[in-house]
Design a protein around this motif. Structure first.
Motif, mmCIF file in Angstrom:
data_model
loop_
_atom_site.group_PDB
_atom_site.id
_atom_site.type_symbol
_atom_site.label_atom_id
_atom_site.label_comp_id
_atom_site.label_asym_id
_atom_site.label_seq_id
_atom_site.Cartn_x
_atom_site.Cartn_y
_atom_site.Cartn_z
ATOM 1 N N GLN A 126 0.815 -1.209 0.000
ATOM 2 C CA GLN A 126 0.000 0.000 0.000
ATOM 3 C C GLN A 126 0.854 1.267 0.000
ATOM 4 O OE1 GLN A 126 -0.497 -2.589 1.934
ATOM 5 N NE2 GLN A 126 -2.604 -3.279 1.590
ATOM 6 N N ALA A 127 0.400 2.267 -0.759
ATOM 7 C CA ALA A 127 1.065 3.563 -0.773
ATOM 8 C C ALA A 127 0.644 4.370 0.447
ATOM 9 C CB ALA A 127 0.698 4.323 -2.054
ATOM 10 N N LEU A 128 1.391 5.441 0.721
ATOM 11 C CA LEU A 128 1.085 6.285 1.885
ATOM 12 C C LEU A 128 -0.340 6.818 1.841
ATOM 13 C CD1 LEU A 128 4.366 8.358 2.373
ATOM 14 C CD2 LEU A 128 3.365 6.741 3.986
ATOM 15 N N MET A 129 -0.797 7.233 0.651
ATOM 16 C CA MET A 129 -2.151 7.764 0.533
ATOM 17 C C MET A 129 -3.192 6.739 0.971
ATOM 18 S SD MET A 129 -2.102 10.898 -0.396
ATOM 19 C CE MET A 129 -3.810 11.103 -0.889
ATOM 20 N N GLU A 130 -2.926 5.485 0.723
ATOM 21 C CA GLU A 130 -3.869 4.438 1.130
ATOM 22 C C GLU A 130 -3.832 4.217 2.640
ATOM 23 O OE1 GLU A 130 -4.038 1.113 -2.113
ATOM 24 O OE2 GLU A 130 -2.026 2.005 -2.205
ATOM 25 N N TRP A 131 -2.640 4.316 3.230
ATOM 26 C CA TRP A 131 -2.539 4.137 4.680
ATOM 27 C C TRP A 131 -3.254 5.264 5.432
ATOM 28 C CZ3 TRP A 131 -1.585 -0.285 6.713
ATOM 29 C CH2 TRP A 131 -0.736 -1.194 6.098
ATOM 30 N N ARG A 132 -3.350 6.437 4.837
ATOM 31 C CA ARG A 132 -4.051 7.542 5.493
ATOM 32 C C ARG A 132 -5.521 7.212 5.743
ATOM 33 N NH1 ARG A 132 -1.441 12.795 4.702
ATOM 34 N NH2 ARG A 132 0.454 12.540 3.486
ATOM 35 N N LEU A 133 -6.061 6.325 4.930
ATOM 36 C CA LEU A 133 -7.468 5.953 5.054
ATOM 37 C C LEU A 133 -7.690 4.829 6.063
ATOM 38 C CD1 LEU A 133 -8.341 5.962 1.225
ATOM 39 C CD2 LEU A 133 -8.580 7.835 2.880
ATOM 40 N N VAL A 134 -6.615 4.400 6.718
ATOM 41 C CA VAL A 134 -6.726 3.307 7.710
ATOM 42 C C VAL A 134 -6.183 3.832 9.043
ATOM 43 C CG1 VAL A 134 -6.323 0.842 8.079
ATOM 44 C CG2 VAL A 134 -6.170 1.774 5.773
ATOM 45 N N PRO A 135 -6.909 4.715 9.726
ATOM 46 C CA PRO A 135 -6.375 5.362 10.945
ATOM 47 C C PRO A 135 -6.036 4.382 12.055
ATOM 48 C CG PRO A 135 -8.734 5.791 10.683
ATOM 49 C CD PRO A 135 -8.271 5.175 9.405
ATOM 50 N N GLU A 136 -6.703 3.211 12.074
ATOM 51 C CA GLU A 136 -6.434 2.270 13.168
ATOM 52 C C GLU A 136 -5.045 1.661 13.083
ATOM 53 O OE1 GLU A 136 -8.790 0.112 9.915
ATOM 54 O OE2 GLU A 136 -8.842 2.053 10.957
ATOM 55 N N GLN A 137 -4.366 1.794 11.929
ATOM 56 C CA GLN A 137 -3.020 1.253 11.779
ATOM 57 C C GLN A 137 -1.936 2.222 12.272
ATOM 58 O OE1 GLN A 137 -2.322 -1.883 10.848
ATOM 59 N NE2 GLN A 137 -4.531 -2.260 10.734
ATOM 60 N N TRP A 138 -2.357 3.428 12.660
ATOM 61 C CA TRP A 138 -1.418 4.447 13.122
ATOM 62 C C TRP A 138 -1.399 4.489 14.645
ATOM 63 C CZ3 TRP A 138 0.662 8.448 9.618
ATOM 64 C CH2 TRP A 138 0.312 8.221 8.277
ATOM 65 N N THR A 139 -0.228 4.725 15.203
ATOM 66 C CA THR A 139 -0.112 4.942 16.647
ATOM 67 C C THR A 139 -0.412 6.409 16.935
ATOM 68 O OG1 THR A 139 1.537 3.203 16.933
ATOM 69 C CG2 THR A 139 1.460 4.927 18.620
ATOM 70 N N ARG A 140 -1.307 6.653 17.870
ATOM 71 C CA ARG A 140 -1.762 8.027 18.127
ATOM 72 C C ARG A 140 -1.299 8.522 19.492
ATOM 73 N NH1 ARG A 140 -8.044 10.164 17.938
ATOM 74 N NH2 ARG A 140 -7.872 11.527 19.768
ATOM 75 N N VAL A 141 -0.817 9.749 19.512
ATOM 76 C CA VAL A 141 -0.412 10.411 20.750
ATOM 77 C C VAL A 141 -1.166 11.734 20.819
ATOM 78 C CG1 VAL A 141 1.497 11.390 22.082
ATOM 79 C CG2 VAL A 141 1.895 9.389 20.610
ATOM 80 N N ASP A 142 -1.991 11.921 21.860
ATOM 81 C CA ASP A 142 -2.747 13.168 21.991
ATOM 82 C C ASP A 142 -1.807 14.319 22.340
ATOM 83 O OD1 ASP A 142 -5.201 12.005 21.420
ATOM 84 O OD2 ASP A 142 -5.530 11.415 23.507
ATOM 85 N N LEU A 143 -2.150 15.519 21.859
ATOM 86 C CA LEU A 143 -1.316 16.701 22.073
ATOM 87 C C LEU A 143 -2.087 17.758 22.868
ATOM 88 C CD1 LEU A 143 0.215 17.138 18.490
ATOM 89 C CD2 LEU A 143 1.251 15.997 20.461
ATOM 90 N N ASP A 144 -1.389 18.428 23.744
ATOM 91 C CA ASP A 144 -1.934 19.585 24.461
ATOM 92 C C ASP A 144 -1.255 20.825 23.882
ATOM 93 O OD1 ASP A 144 -2.801 21.563 26.133
ATOM 94 O OD2 ASP A 144 -2.237 20.558 28.002
ATOM 95 N N VAL A 145 -1.957 21.512 22.985
ATOM 96 C CA VAL A 145 -1.343 22.643 22.280
ATOM 97 C C VAL A 145 -1.086 23.830 23.202
ATOM 98 C CG1 VAL A 145 -2.285 21.996 20.045
ATOM 99 C CG2 VAL A 145 -3.622 23.469 21.562
ATOM 100 N N ASN A 146 -1.658 23.797 24.411
ATOM 101 C CA ASN A 146 -1.426 24.883 25.373
ATOM 102 C C ASN A 146 -0.268 24.581 26.312
ATOM 103 O OD1 ASN A 146 -3.673 26.493 24.457
ATOM 104 N ND2 ASN A 146 -5.033 25.025 25.495
ATOM 105 N N ASP A 147 0.362 23.444 26.139
ATOM 106 C CA ASP A 147 1.484 23.046 26.984
ATOM 107 C C ASP A 147 2.701 22.816 26.088
ATOM 108 O OD1 ASP A 147 3.338 21.931 28.671
ATOM 109 O OD2 ASP A 147 1.952 20.482 29.585
#
Length: 658
Positions: A126-147
């Protein structure tokens, strides 16, 4: 935060650009709402206005930063975009920091977060554009933009690495037997460092990102070469590409390889190309006079321009570290010494100015079409009212028998018109059939079919020495498709012209075929894609084609880019079709309304002769209202054009640059 002296630059000009876009989109909405209330918007004009408004609201400006490791690229991003946080946000320590390509943008539908795609996905086709459509395959880290501290800490994950065997590194594209000098070092256990992540997406509500800025931070030569989608899709479509070199190193062999194999195609018109000689503070050693330092910087800029074959004004020398420090401390003198403001001004002028000019032209063309469509509707209504006035004036002094005869004649005209309207539907069905053929030619299935030979040739085992010929044949097929589409659009245009002339003659309509979309640019866009691929597959990357997984990614990237070009053409053709059919719908609707009004008026006159004068007075008032509508429309369009005039925005840019 930044001081007043440090604010001027790219950030301020991008803020001005964002304010202009918001104001223009709001004015367009006000105009559209008014036109809708006055029933002056047909389907095609309404959709055209909606697309133009969405373009203003969602327009993106991508700035790609490209460099080999340790050139200070991430520090430059910090200095230009994130100094307001009072600290570094992107990791910028010595050595390799940005280990994977990183995109910074804003999507209001997604909470602030850092998403990371595991490097192991490179082993899949799969190309990168295809992986963008599969969010569950990405590791997610929440951000605090005020910190800022939490934000900077989270960003450090893009520098994470894995230790793998040489075999794994080879499979992932980080070990090349044919270029041993570029391979990472092997430790005592026989392991090598590779990035832990393949791609990073940072979504945060930074003021510039919210206004449509997208920042692409790319790592060194190995990572770029192993991801064809970076070069042939993302970097190639950026509005500005910033190539960062070290003033202390000049143009090294690996720098030159990045430029020649991945960036040189951008000189053919794909975005603005800027070269930055970073770290000039290394020359501030206290043993040379300011004049000697200035001469050394000028010499390096001239040498760099000659080596890369670019204009001298495309090369800027600066110190990103001192520029960031100056902004954080509010040190105006240090900021000027860093030369960062000169770079920001050049970046704004070359990328932002060009982008705003394109939007201004789109607004100007959209307003012209919108006004023409609205005036056409007003003209149709005026023609019907005038004809009814003339008809009623002819009834003055006539007896009831004449009036009854008039009513029968109008009813006969209505029946004749209704029968002819059925013929209009037959013309429309032929029109729709031709459009379906056009859309089939521009479909994903068509692209796959035309690129099947190219795909098969690239997937054949062994070294592909005739790759240029293979690409030429594949793109010749795509260009043939474009020429067939252009021919069929011309056929549709001619058919509509003939049908509209017949209807205008038979029914007194004022139909005009709108200008057909210019599809010749598709060939130049395909040529740019072909050039980026052929340039990318120079001697260095040609060896990658031996690997099936690399070839699959390349083909998928090519398909995604061509599909995007064709889908844009489909949208333009659809809008053109709706603009033409919308005119016909207005004419048919207004003519049917006119017949109903005429019959109703004659009936009223039959019931009471005194109604004739009152009805004529009503019609005169309607005509005056149409004239008032026309005057107000002209005034609103002129005001909107004035607010979006290139001279006005250009003056603002010049003021900001002064």
């Amino acid at each position: 935060m930044q001081t007043g002296a440090a604010v001027a630059g790219f950030n301020e000009q991008f803020d001005q650009h964002g304010a202009w876009r918001r104001e223009t989109a709001l004015r367009l909405k006000v105009l559209g709402d008014w036109l809708h209330e006055q029933q002056l918007l047909d389907g095609g004009a309404s959709e055209g206005l909606q697309r133009l408004t969405e373009q203003l609201q969602s327009d993106k400006l991508m700035v790609a930063f490209v460099a080999e490791f340790s050139r200070g690229k991430s520090e430059l991003i910090n200095a230009v975009f994130f100094a307001g946080y009072g600290r570094r946000i992107m990791p910028a320590s010595a050595g390799r920091t940005t280990m994977c390509p990183t995109e910074l943008g804003h999507d209001a539908s997604v909470p602030p977060c850092l998403r990371l795609l595991p490097i192991e996905t490179r082993l899949q086709p799969q190309a990168l554009m295809e992986w963008r459509l599969v969010p569950e395959q990405w590791t997610r880290v929440d951000l605090d933009v005020n910190d800022p501290a939490q934000l900077a800490g989270a960003m450090e994950k893009v520098a994470e690495v894995n230790l793998v065997s040489v075999e794994q590194a080879r499979a992932l594209g980080f070990w090349h037997d044919e270029h041993p000098q570029d391979n990472p070092p092997v430790d005592a256990q026989g392991l090598v460092e590779v990035p832990r992540w393949r791609h990073a997406l940072i979504n945060m509500a930074h003021p510039l990102l919210k206004q449509g800025l997208v920042v692409l931070d790319t790592p060194g030569l190995n990572a770029i070469g192993a991801e064809p989608e970076l070069t042939v899709n993302l970097i190639a479509q950026a509005q500005a590409v910033v190539f960062v070199l070290g003033a202390d190193t000049g143009v090294t062999r690996s720098d030159l390889a990045i430029w020649q194999e991945h960036l040189a195609p951008a000189r053919s018109g794909i975005g603005a190309q800027l070269v930055v000689l970073n770290k000039i503070d290394a020359l501030w050693d206290g043993l040379r006079t300011p004049q000697q330092i200035e001469a050394e910087i000028a010499r390096q800029c001239t040498s760099t321009a000659q080596t890369l074959h670019v204009d001298a004004d495309q090369v800027v020398a600066l110190s990103a570290q001192k520029g960031l420090l100056a902004k954080v401390r509010g040190d105006a003198a240090l900021l000027q010494d860093s030369r960062l403001p000169a770079f920001e001004a050049l970046l704004a002028r070359m990328a932002l100015g060009e982008r705003q000019q394109a939007l201004e032209q789109a607004v100007h063309r959209g307003l012209e079409r919108l006004q023409a469509d609205a005036l056409r509707v007003i003209g149709v209504q005026r023609r019907e009212w005038v004809e009814q006035v003339q008809e009623l004036k002819g009834l003055r002094g006539k007896n009831h028998a004449v009036i009854r005869h008039m009513r029968r004649r109008v009813e006969d005209e209505k029946q004749t018109f209704d029968r002819s309207a059925a013929g209009v539907l037959a013309v429309r069905s032929v029109h729709v059939k031709l459009l379906r053929e056009v859309f089939a030619l521009l479909s994903s299935a068509s692209i796959k079919s035309e690129l099947a030979g190219l795909s098969a040739a690239l997937r054949e085992p062994g070294l592909k020495l005739g790759v240029r010929k293979v690409y030429a044949e594949g793109f010749d097929r795509l260009r043939a498709v474009v020429r067939r589409v252009t021919g069929q659009v011309g056929e549709i245009d001619a058919m509509l012209g003939s049908a509209f002339r017949t209807l205008n003659t038979e029914h007194g309509f004022s139909l005009q075929v709108p200008p057909a979309p210019d599809l010749h640019r598709l060939e130049s866009e395909l040529a740019a894609v072909e050039q980026s691929h052929v340039q990318y597959l120079g001697v260095g990357n040609l060896l990658h084609l031996v690997r099936a997984e690399f070839t699959d990614k390349l083909i998928r990237s090519l398909f995604a880019r061509v599909r995007a070009i064709f889908e844009t053409a489909v949208g333009e053709i659809e809008l053109w079709n709706k603009a033409a059919s919308g005119q016909l719908d207005v004419e048919l609707r207004e003519r049917r309304r006119a017949f109903s009004r005429r019959i109703e008026t004659i009936q009223r006159i039959q019931d009471a002769a005194s109604n004739l004068d009152s009805r004529l007075a009503e019609l005169d008032q309607q005509l005056q209202s149409l004239q008032a509508l026309e005057l107000r429309l002209g005034r609103m369009v002129r005001e909107l054009q004035s607010s979006a005039a290139p001279a006005r925005s250009g003056q603002a840019v010049e003021t900001a640059l002064a």
